[in-house]
Write a protein that holds these residues in place. Structure first.
Motif, PDB file in Angstrom:
ATOM      1  N   ARG A   1      33.455  34.598-106.028  1.00 53.98           N
ATOM      2  CA  ARG A   1      32.011  35.337-105.165  1.00 53.98           C
ATOM      3  C   ARG A   1      32.548  36.126-104.281  1.00 53.98           C
ATOM      4  NH1 ARG A   1      27.854  31.988-104.146  1.00 53.98           N
ATOM      5  NH2 ARG A   1      28.286  33.085-101.921  1.00 53.98           N
ATOM      6  N   VAL A   2      32.956  35.776-102.784  1.00 51.90           N
ATOM      7  CA  VAL A   2      32.720  36.728-101.737  1.00 51.90           C
ATOM      8  C   VAL A   2      33.859  37.507-101.905  1.00 51.90           C
ATOM      9  CG1 VAL A   2      31.183  34.063-100.874  1.00 51.90           C
ATOM     10  CG2 VAL A   2      33.124  34.396-100.678  1.00 51.90           C
ATOM     11  N   ARG A   3      34.878  36.987-102.121  1.00 46.36           N
ATOM     12  CA  ARG A   3      36.184  37.658-101.829  1.00 46.36           C
ATOM     13  C   ARG A   3      36.179  39.115-102.896  1.00 46.36           C
ATOM     14  NH1 ARG A   3      38.507  38.608-106.854  1.00 46.36           N
ATOM     15  NH2 ARG A   3      39.527  37.283-107.449  1.00 46.36           N
ATOM     16  N   THR A   4      35.687  39.528-104.062  1.00 49.65           N
ATOM     17  CA  THR A   4      35.106  39.819-104.659  1.00 49.65           C
ATOM     18  C   THR A   4      34.213  41.620-103.795  1.00 49.65           C
ATOM     19  OG1 THR A   4      35.053  38.722-106.459  1.00 49.65           O
ATOM     20  CG2 THR A   4      34.488  40.801-106.853  1.00 49.65           C
ATOM     21  N   ALA A   5      33.148  40.117-103.566  1.00 50.30           N
ATOM     22  CA  ALA A   5      32.064  41.267-102.546  1.00 50.30           C
ATOM     23  C   ALA A   5      33.050  42.503-101.218  1.00 50.30           C
ATOM     24  CB  ALA A   5      30.787  40.972-102.882  1.00 50.30           C
ATOM     25  N   ALA A   6      33.452  40.961-101.147  1.00 54.05           N
ATOM     26  CA  ALA A   6      34.331  41.867 -99.352  1.00 54.05           C
ATOM     27  C   ALA A   6      34.864  42.686 -99.751  1.00 54.05           C
ATOM     28  CB  ALA A   6      34.784  40.494 -98.664  1.00 54.05           C
ATOM     29  N   ALA A   7      35.965  42.179-100.539  1.00 56.20           N
ATOM     30  CA  ALA A   7      36.882  43.643-101.044  1.00 56.20           C
ATOM     31  C   ALA A   7      35.751  44.606-101.348  1.00 56.20           C
ATOM     32  CB  ALA A   7      37.684  43.328-102.871  1.00 56.20           C
ATOM     33  N   SER A   8      34.923  45.077-102.285  1.00 52.17           N
ATOM     34  CA  SER A   8      34.250  46.297-102.231  1.00 52.17           C
ATOM     35  C   SER A   8      33.635  46.650-100.811  1.00 52.17           C
ATOM     36  CB  SER A   8      33.098  46.224-103.572  1.00 52.17           C
ATOM     37  OG  SER A   8      33.046  45.338-104.396  1.00 52.17           O
ATOM     38  N   ALA A   9      33.419  45.378-100.266  1.00 56.14           N
ATOM     39  CA  ALA A   9      32.619  46.405 -98.139  1.00 56.14           C
ATOM     40  C   ALA A   9      33.878  46.792 -98.073  1.00 56.14           C
ATOM     41  CB  ALA A   9      32.675  44.837 -97.940  1.00 56.14           C
ATOM     42  N   VAL A  10      35.628  46.496 -98.060  1.00 56.27           N
ATOM     43  CA  VAL A  10      36.764  47.353 -97.618  1.00 56.27           C
ATOM     44  C   VAL A  10      36.886  48.628 -97.862  1.00 56.27           C
ATOM     45  CG1 VAL A  10      39.161  46.887 -97.078  1.00 56.27           C
ATOM     46  CG2 VAL A  10      37.788  44.732 -97.073  1.00 56.27           C
ATOM     47  N   ALA A  11      36.431  49.099 -99.193  1.00 56.49           N
ATOM     48  CA  ALA A  11      36.674  49.942 -99.966  1.00 56.49           C
ATOM     49  C   ALA A  11      35.581  50.698 -99.427  1.00 56.49           C
ATOM     50  CB  ALA A  11      36.666  49.724-101.386  1.00 56.49           C
TER      51      ALA A  11
ATOM     52  N   LEU B   1      26.390  38.212-107.855  1.00 57.33           N
ATOM     53  CA  LEU B   1      28.041  38.850-107.232  1.00 57.33           C
ATOM     54  C   LEU B   1      27.246  39.909-107.422  1.00 57.33           C
ATOM     55  CD1 LEU B   1      30.605  39.544-106.690  1.00 57.33           C
ATOM     56  CD2 LEU B   1      30.437  40.553-109.322  1.00 57.33           C
ATOM     57  N   ALA B   2      25.853  41.076-107.311  1.00 60.46           N
ATOM     58  CA  ALA B   2      25.533  41.978-106.942  1.00 60.46           C
ATOM     59  C   ALA B   2      24.143  41.593-105.422  1.00 60.46           C
ATOM     60  CB  ALA B   2      24.003  42.408-108.129  1.00 60.46           C
ATOM     61  N   ARG B   3      23.771  40.091-105.571  1.00 62.94           N
ATOM     62  CA  ARG B   3      23.024  40.053-104.581  1.00 62.94           C
ATOM     63  C   ARG B   3      24.448  39.645-103.199  1.00 62.94           C
ATOM     64  NH1 ARG B   3      23.139  35.085-101.220  1.00 62.94           N
ATOM     65  NH2 ARG B   3      21.477  34.510-100.206  1.00 62.94           N
ATOM     66  N   GLU B   4      25.571  39.237-103.282  1.00 65.50           N
ATOM     67  CA  GLU B   4      26.684  38.853-102.894  1.00 65.50           C
ATOM     68  C   GLU B   4      26.958  40.397-102.183  1.00 65.50           C
ATOM     69  OE1 GLU B   4      28.660  37.172-100.283  1.00 65.50           O
ATOM     70  OE2 GLU B   4      27.550  35.880-101.205  1.00 65.50           O
ATOM     71  N   HIS B   5      26.703  41.482-103.450  1.00 67.50           N
ATOM     72  CA  HIS B   5      27.490  42.520-102.480  1.00 67.50           C
ATOM     73  C   HIS B   5      26.309  43.836-101.585  1.00 67.50           C
ATOM     74  CE1 HIS B   5      30.279  42.858-105.578  1.00 67.50           C
ATOM     75  NE2 HIS B   5      30.858  44.142-104.919  1.00 67.50           N
ATOM     76  N   ALA B   6      25.710  43.281-101.798  1.00 68.86           N
ATOM     77  CA  ALA B   6      24.154  43.933-101.422  1.00 68.86           C
ATOM     78  C   ALA B   6      24.015  43.120 -99.398  1.00 68.86           C
ATOM     79  CB  ALA B   6      22.810  43.438-101.425  1.00 68.86           C
ATOM     80  N   LEU B   7      24.867  42.171 -99.169  1.00 67.57           N
ATOM     81  CA  LEU B   7      24.949  41.044 -98.415  1.00 67.57           C
ATOM     82  C   LEU B   7      26.204  41.314 -97.267  1.00 67.57           C
ATOM     83  CD1 LEU B   7      23.737  37.427 -99.674  1.00 67.57           C
ATOM     84  CD2 LEU B   7      22.284  39.687 -97.841  1.00 67.57           C
ATOM     85  N   ALA B   8      27.043  41.899 -98.336  1.00 68.91           N
ATOM     86  CA  ALA B   8      28.309  41.870 -97.743  1.00 68.91           C
ATOM     87  C   ALA B   8      28.702  43.659 -97.298  1.00 68.91           C
ATOM     88  CB  ALA B   8      29.780  41.955 -98.918  1.00 68.91           C
ATOM     89  N   LEU B   9      28.126  45.244 -98.191  1.00 65.20           N
ATOM     90  CA  LEU B   9      27.451  45.904 -97.688  1.00 65.20           C
ATOM     91  C   LEU B   9      26.544  45.900 -96.748  1.00 65.20           C
ATOM     92  CD1 LEU B   9      29.591  46.039-100.095  1.00 65.20           C
ATOM     93  CD2 LEU B   9      28.750  48.687-101.094  1.00 65.20           C
TER      94      LEU B   9
END
Length: 329
Positions: free
Chosen positions: A108-118, A138-146
């Motif tokens: 979960r966290v590495r998937t969101a982190a990849a989107s953050a890098v992109a 995964l949506a929650r994690e993306h919000a926190l990562a981005l």
């Protein structure tokens, strides 16, 4: 060997460290300091389950690892997770066992982190509105990562179940987001109102149409299962965007968004600009203009798992967490 469970891993999440580790992992592949074969996908005719091996070896962490991902759609009817995984890590120098991690949190966290890098590499610097299509973990994690990648002042969320979208909005407000958080009526509403769009659903057919896209947007296409016939965005969306992937060989076998667009004649494989790692390493271009539509086709790679496992293992050792098992005894 160190055994790390889901509750232990949840307590070790450091999103900044994970994002930087994923960024380094991407660059390491592009620069030839890591090796990552294409994924192996296994199945029998008995049911719809697929078992996917994702592996990598890294000089930066001195680790080699493999994740076994069980993708079992029929688990939805059993009220069980449809994806389960385990990550095995060994020492790169002497091959000794290092750790076994439950895969849910690292994935979960590495998937969101990849989107953050992109997003950091490709989105317009003036992006202020974040769209989330899907409202699960995964949506929650993306919000926190981005949230620290761009100064978003508005988040727009959609889910097939409105109550779930409203629940995510409430959760993000509780996390202290200093932004306006809204629930949209449709995926189209999300796309038409935001600068960065993350698709985070297990869709089989496209739920985002290229006709909805606006100049200058960035898309992180993340959620579809690792199968060549399932996708979240249509061929027109792929054709209108400049496309980057996490790994070419993986995308050729696992990305339904890419492969279906190619099969339809909307794009060719040569239309892929490059990998995110090549952008991080300065080997291929990033965004060319404010009006260019950029798209990160994220399918997940073993190098991300190894990079993030390293972060968790180091943190667990520092805090004295996990269970040590001597497999030779």
């Amino acid at each position: 060997m160190l055994l790390l469970s889901t509750p232990q891993l949840e307590g070790l999440v450091d999103r900044d460290a994970i994002t930087e580790a994923v960024s380094r992992g991407f660059a390491e592949i592009a620069e030839g300091r890591a090796d990552q074969p294409g994924p192996t996908s296994m199945a029998t005719s008995a049911d719809s389950a697929r078992f996917i091996l994702m592996s990598a070896v890294s000089e930066a962490s001195d680790l080699a690892g493999v994740k076994l991902l069980a993708d079992v759609p029929d688990n939805a009817g059993r009220h069980l997770p449809t994806q389960r995984s385990m990550i095995l890590v060994v020492d790169r120098v002497d091959g000794s066992p290092v750790a076994l991690l439950h895969g849910a949190v690292p994935t979960r966290v590495r998937t969101a982190a990849a989107s953050a890098v992109a997003t950091r590499m490709l989105a317009r610097p003036d992006s202020r509105r974040l769209g989330l299509i899907g409202a699960g973990a995964l949506a929650r994690e993306h919000a926190l990562a981005l949230r620290d990648v761009r100064p978003f002042d508005r988040v727009v969320v959609w889910s097939r179940t409105r109550e779930r979208a409203e629940g995510l909005a409430a959760d993000l407000r509780a996390e202290g987001w200093p932004t306006t958080i809204e629930v949209a009526a449709s995926p189209r509403d999300v796309v038409e109102q935001t600068d960065v769009v993350c698709t985070l659903t297990p869709s089989v057919e496209a739920i985002v149409e290229g006709a909805w896209l606006r100049p200058g947007q960035h898309l992180n296409v993340v959620g579809a299962r690792p199968r060549a016939d399932e996708r979240e965005v249509d061929g027109e969306a792929m054709a209108r965007a400049s496309i980057w992937v996490d790994d070419r060989a993986t995308a050729r076998t696992k990305s339904g968004d890419l492969l279906r667009a190619i099969a339809e004649g909307a794009i060719a494989e040569t239309d892929v600009v490059g990998t995110i790692g090549e952008v991080v390493a300065g080997l291929v271009r990033a965004r060319r203009s404010p009006d260019e539509i950029t798209l990160f086709d994220s399918v997940g790679i073993g190098a991300q798992d190894v990079a993030v496992a390293d972060v968790f293992i180091r943190a667990a050792r520092e805090r004295g967490l996990g269970t040590l098992v001597d497999l030779s005894a």
